[in-house]
Structures are given as C-alpha cells and as structure tokens.
Enzyme design. Sequence first.
Site, PDB file in Angstrom:
ATOM      1  N   TYR A  12      18.624  58.268  18.916  1.00  0.00           N
ATOM      2  CA  TYR A  12      19.979  57.685  18.931  1.00  0.00           C
ATOM      3  C   TYR A  12      21.046  58.768  19.127  1.00  0.00           C
ATOM      4  CZ  TYR A  12      24.224  55.747  16.755  1.00  0.00           C
ATOM      5  OH  TYR A  12      25.515  55.391  16.473  1.00  0.00           O
ATOM      6  N   ILE A  13      21.092  59.734  18.227  1.00  0.00           N
ATOM      7  CA  ILE A  13      22.130  60.765  18.356  1.00  0.00           C
ATOM      8  C   ILE A  13      21.748  61.764  19.449  1.00  0.00           C
ATOM      9  CG2 ILE A  13      23.426  62.572  17.141  1.00  0.00           C
ATOM     10  CD1 ILE A  13      23.061  60.854  14.567  1.00  0.00           C
ATOM     11  N   ASP A  32      10.386  65.482  22.390  1.00  0.00           N
ATOM     12  CA  ASP A  32      10.444  64.315  21.500  1.00  0.00           C
ATOM     13  C   ASP A  32       9.043  63.702  21.425  1.00  0.00           C
ATOM     14  OD1 ASP A  32      13.174  62.226  20.876  1.00  0.00           O
ATOM     15  OD2 ASP A  32      11.135  61.566  20.445  1.00  0.00           O
ATOM     16  N   ASP A  52       5.050  66.695  19.371  1.00  0.00           N
ATOM     17  CA  ASP A  52       5.475  66.554  17.978  1.00  0.00           C
ATOM     18  C   ASP A  52       5.927  67.918  17.435  1.00  0.00           C
ATOM     19  OD1 ASP A  52       4.607  64.165  15.824  1.00  0.00           O
ATOM     20  OD2 ASP A  52       5.071  66.131  14.957  1.00  0.00           O
ATOM     21  N   ALA A  73      15.279  66.162  15.253  1.00  0.00           N
ATOM     22  CA  ALA A  73      14.066  65.375  14.992  1.00  0.00           C
ATOM     23  C   ALA A  73      13.856  65.257  13.487  1.00  0.00           C
ATOM     24  CB  ALA A  73      12.864  66.059  15.633  1.00  0.00           C
ATOM     25  N   ALA A  74      13.957  64.042  12.965  1.00  0.00           N
ATOM     26  CA  ALA A  74      13.755  63.871  11.520  1.00  0.00           C
ATOM     27  C   ALA A  74      13.526  62.415  11.174  1.00  0.00           C
ATOM     28  CB  ALA A  74      14.978  64.376  10.756  1.00  0.00           C
ATOM     29  N   SER A 116      23.409  66.298   7.116  1.00  0.00           N
ATOM     30  CA  SER A 116      23.940  65.008   6.690  1.00  0.00           C
ATOM     31  C   SER A 116      24.864  65.154   5.494  1.00  0.00           C
ATOM     32  CB  SER A 116      22.760  64.121   6.281  1.00  0.00           C
ATOM     33  OG  SER A 116      23.215  62.963   5.630  1.00  0.00           O
ATOM     34  N   TYR A 140      15.681  62.379   1.117  1.00  0.00           N
ATOM     35  CA  TYR A 140      16.129  62.647   2.484  1.00  0.00           C
ATOM     36  C   TYR A 140      17.207  63.743   2.480  1.00  0.00           C
ATOM     37  CZ  TYR A 140      19.225  61.942   6.490  1.00  0.00           C
ATOM     38  OH  TYR A 140      20.043  62.146   7.566  1.00  0.00           O
ATOM     39  N   LYS A 144      17.334  67.813   4.005  1.00  0.00           N
ATOM     40  CA  LYS A 144      18.366  68.379   4.887  1.00  0.00           C
ATOM     41  C   LYS A 144      18.955  69.655   4.274  1.00  0.00           C
ATOM     42  CE  LYS A 144      18.295  65.465   8.301  1.00  0.00           C
ATOM     43  NZ  LYS A 144      18.025  65.860   9.681  1.00  0.00           N
ATOM     44  N   PHE A 207      26.786  44.965  -0.599  1.00  0.00           N
ATOM     45  CA  PHE A 207      26.272  45.541  -1.851  1.00  0.00           C
ATOM     46  C   PHE A 207      27.424  45.986  -2.747  1.00  0.00           C
ATOM     47  CE2 PHE A 207      22.654  46.901   1.126  1.00  0.00           C
ATOM     48  CZ  PHE A 207      21.933  45.733   0.884  1.00  0.00           C
ATOM     49  N   ASP A 284      24.722  54.381  -4.280  1.00  0.00           N
ATOM     50  CA  ASP A 284      25.864  54.296  -3.360  1.00  0.00           C
ATOM     51  C   ASP A 284      27.138  54.800  -4.036  1.00  0.00           C
ATOM     52  OD1 ASP A 284      25.093  53.372  -0.875  1.00  0.00           O
ATOM     53  OD2 ASP A 284      25.378  51.245  -1.346  1.00  0.00           O
TER      54      ASP A 284
HETATM   55  C1  UD1 Z   1      23.228  56.879   4.093  1.00  0.00           C
HETATM   56  C2  UD1 Z   1      23.283  58.366   4.000  1.00  0.00           C
HETATM   57  C3  UD1 Z   1      23.458  59.010   5.347  1.00  0.00           C
HETATM   58  C4  UD1 Z   1      22.351  58.594   6.224  1.00  0.00           C
HETATM   59  C5  UD1 Z   1      22.362  57.088   6.335  1.00  0.00           C
HETATM   60  C6  UD1 Z   1      21.145  56.715   7.147  1.00  0.00           C
HETATM   61  C7  UD1 Z   1      24.154  59.185   1.912  1.00  0.00           C
HETATM   62  C8  UD1 Z   1      25.383  59.633   1.198  1.00  0.00           C
HETATM   63  N1  UD1 Z   1      24.375  58.779   3.163  1.00  0.00           N
HETATM   64  O1  UD1 Z   1      24.542  56.403   4.396  1.00  0.00           O
HETATM   65  O2  UD1 Z   1      23.434  60.406   5.231  1.00  0.00           O
HETATM   66  O3  UD1 Z   1      22.510  59.155   7.502  1.00  0.00           O
HETATM   67  O4  UD1 Z   1      22.264  56.494   5.044  1.00  0.00           O
HETATM   68  O5  UD1 Z   1      20.544  55.553   6.762  1.00  0.00           O
HETATM   69  O6  UD1 Z   1      23.054  59.204   1.421  1.00  0.00           O
HETATM   70  N2  UD1 Z   1      26.012  48.094   3.114  1.00  0.00           N
HETATM   71  C9  UD1 Z   1      26.105  46.762   2.723  1.00  0.00           C
HETATM   72  N3  UD1 Z   1      25.170  45.903   3.194  1.00  0.00           N
HETATM   73  C10 UD1 Z   1      24.134  46.286   4.009  1.00  0.00           C
HETATM   74  C11 UD1 Z   1      24.062  47.638   4.409  1.00  0.00           C
HETATM   75  C12 UD1 Z   1      25.025  48.520   3.943  1.00  0.00           C
HETATM   76  O7  UD1 Z   1      27.001  46.369   1.985  1.00  0.00           O
HETATM   77  O8  UD1 Z   1      23.305  45.437   4.367  1.00  0.00           O
HETATM   78  C13 UD1 Z   1      27.027  49.050   2.653  1.00  0.00           C
HETATM   79  C14 UD1 Z   1      26.464  50.155   1.770  1.00  0.00           C
HETATM   80  O9  UD1 Z   1      26.480  49.782   0.433  1.00  0.00           O
HETATM   81  C15 UD1 Z   1      27.423  51.301   2.076  1.00  0.00           C
HETATM   82  C16 UD1 Z   1      27.877  51.055   3.524  1.00  0.00           C
HETATM   83  O10 UD1 Z   1      27.567  49.685   3.775  1.00  0.00           O
HETATM   84  O11 UD1 Z   1      28.519  51.217   1.250  1.00  0.00           O
HETATM   85  C17 UD1 Z   1      27.183  51.933   4.528  1.00  0.00           C
HETATM   86  O12 UD1 Z   1      25.780  51.880   4.285  1.00  0.00           O
HETATM   87  P1  UD1 Z   1      24.692  52.560   5.243  1.00  0.00           P
HETATM   88  O13 UD1 Z   1      25.004  52.214   6.660  1.00  0.00           O
HETATM   89  O14 UD1 Z   1      23.364  52.218   4.700  1.00  0.00           O
HETATM   90  O15 UD1 Z   1      24.952  54.123   5.121  1.00  0.00           O
HETATM   91  P2  UD1 Z   1      25.098  55.049   3.826  1.00  0.00           P
HETATM   92  O16 UD1 Z   1      24.260  54.559   2.729  1.00  0.00           O
HETATM   93  O17 UD1 Z   1      26.556  55.251   3.576  1.00  0.00           O
END
Ligand code: UD1
Length: 316
Positions: A12-13, A32, A52, A73-74, A116, A140, A144, A207, A284
């Site tokens: 993706y990135i 990749d 790999d 790659a991760a 990250s 995770y 990093k 959430f 979170d």
């Molecule tokens: C986390 C990691 C980030 C990582 C990313 C990859 C941390 C601080 N951040 O980001 O480094 O690259 O995951 O997966 O660990 N939400 C909902 N409903 C959903 C999904 C998400 O409400 O179904 C909310 C979450 O509670 C959060 C926000 O949306 O507040 C973003 O969530 P998400 O996209 O999962 O990313 P992070 O958890 O912020």
Amino acid sequence: MAKVLVIGGAGYIGSHVVKALMKGGHEVCVYDNLSTGQEVNLFKQNRFIKADILDYEALVKAMQGQDAVIHLAAKKAVGESMENPMKYSTNNITGSLNILNAMVEAGTKYMVFSSSAAVYGMPKVEVIDESVPTEPINYYGFTKLEIEKFMQWYDRLKGIKFVALRYFNAVGYDEDGEIRGREVNPQNLLPIIMEVYEGKRDKLKIFGNDYPTRDGTCIRDYIHVSDLASAHVLALEKLMSGMASQSLNLGTEKGTSVKEMVEAVEKVKGCKIPVEYAPRRAGDPAALIASAKKARELLGWKPEFTDICRIVKTQA
Ligand code: UD1
C-alpha cells in the site's frame, strides 16, 4: 539520481513511494514477497524481485549496486501482533536485521525506514513531537522501536545513515488513480467505513463515544499516503547529501475524530453511514496528533492533503 531498492514496494505505502521516486528521477528496483503486496501495484518500468526478507542471500544479491534502501516490508496488524508475537519477531525484527546485514555486506549506505506513531504508546500529551518518550503498548510498535535502535547501532558501528519515518494514520490512495491495488481485509477506520458504504458490512462500530474529546470519539491525525511518499523521497535525498540519521514524525498536525471521518464520507458520497456505538477498544488513546515540525524543517516537507474530504475522495 539514486539507485534505490524498495523493499515492500508492491504494498500500500510502498507502491506510492515507488511512484514518487520515479517522479523524482530515481532508478527503482522493487523487492517484495507479494504476501500482502500486489502485482497490480508494480510499475512496468521497474525491476522486480520476488523474494522474502528472510532470504538473506537474495537480499545481498538484490543490494548489489544499490545506493539506498527504502524498507517498508512488515507485518502491521496491531491486534495480531499481541496474539502472535513470533510472526512479528521474525518478519519485522529478523527481517530488518537481515536487511541491515545485507547492506553492510553489499556496501549500501542509506536506509529510509517505515516506522510508526505506535512507538509512542499512550502518550500523556495530545500533540506528539519526537522528544515524547517512546513506550509502545503493543508488540507491533515495540518491533518498530527496536528496529530504530538497531539502525542507531548500525550507524555507529557501520556508518549506515538512516531516517525512520514515524507515520501517524496513513489513509487515501493515489489521486491520479494509477495505483489500483486495494488492501485485502482492511483493518483501519477509513477503509472499513468505505466497506460499509459499499454494502460489504452492515454498519460501522464506533469504539467508544465517552472519550474526553470534542465529540466523545477518538481523534487521530490522518496523513495521505502520497504525502508520506513524498517524505520518503526527500528523506533519501537529504540523507544522501549528508543529513545525520533521524527519526521523524509524519502527520498533518490536525486531528479528525471518528465521527468527523464518518461525516466526511457521508458528505463526499452523499449517503448515510449506519453506525453503532461499541465499548472502547483496548489500547486506544483518546487523541494522537503529530508535531511534524522536525520533518518540515529538516526535509522541507509539507503535506498537500490537509482537507479530509479531499482525502476521502481518493479512497474509493
Ligand atoms: C494503529 C496504530 C498505527 C498502525 C495502525 C495499523 C497505534 C497508536 N497506532 O492506529 O501505528 O499503523 O493501527 O493498523 O498503535 N475505529 C472505530 N471503529 C473501527 C475501526 C477503528 O471506531 O471499526 C477507531 C479506533 O478506535 C481509532 C480510529 O478509529 O480511534 C482509528 O483506528 P485505526 O484505523 O485502527 O488506527 P489506529 O488504531 O489509530
């Protein structure tokens, strides 16, 4: 012009980084294993090595004649990293050590690494600069951070110069529509909302709506993938012209709540997204916003995508 090995360049990135490198006139070779990266993300002009990062010999071979490595790659699923740490130890930590060792063997001096905001864990402050203590709360994020520390040692011991780019929440896709691969089974907020819009899911579970934020939902700093990509190119160019090794935050310095993200999709798509409030998700933080001052000053970088609706428009 630099010869650059982009490890994870079909992802993706990575695919957006490859596009930005090509635009900057650099010569790209993509490495990749296509485990989550996709063939459709490869640009025909580039060399491609399907291998790999756990294959050390293949890495050393691929590294020959390369000036620099961009390493993306991760494994990146936070929840999975807590259940299956071995997968993350092997792929993220062992894989990255293989890359560093192969760089030493091949004489490749520069590395841009995708780190990250997860290295910060649950910071006590809302706006995060690089001086905030790094205390990851998931495995995770720990991997990093450890890789950043390995890079510091390889700089001291072997003169490998690196930039670790600490992404906040990566979102969006190439605005020109040239990169077509979409993540399979996405786990992040915006792609999940899009799946609700497309009818692949019934509703979005939000959430937590009792956080101490402006509307009770979590706030994040959503940074467009093309802005992340341009930072990689700048980081590489600065490193190669003598910049010291650095860890840099990449974000827009602007927070968007979960509710605001839903509203942006509703506005752009002219639809109603069904939502349901669910309990808070473990781990979170209420709000995470980057200070990207260091990247702005050292790289001359500035995100272009600052309007959340413009970002959402690129997501479909
Ligand atoms: C986390 C990691 C980030 C990582 C990313 C990859 C941390 C601080 N951040 O980001 O480094 O690259 O995951 O997966 O660990 N939400 C909902 N409903 C959903 C999904 C998400 O409400 O179904 C909310 C979450 O509670 C959060 C926000 O949306 O507040 C973003 O969530 P998400 O996209 O999962 O990313 P992070 O958890 O912020």
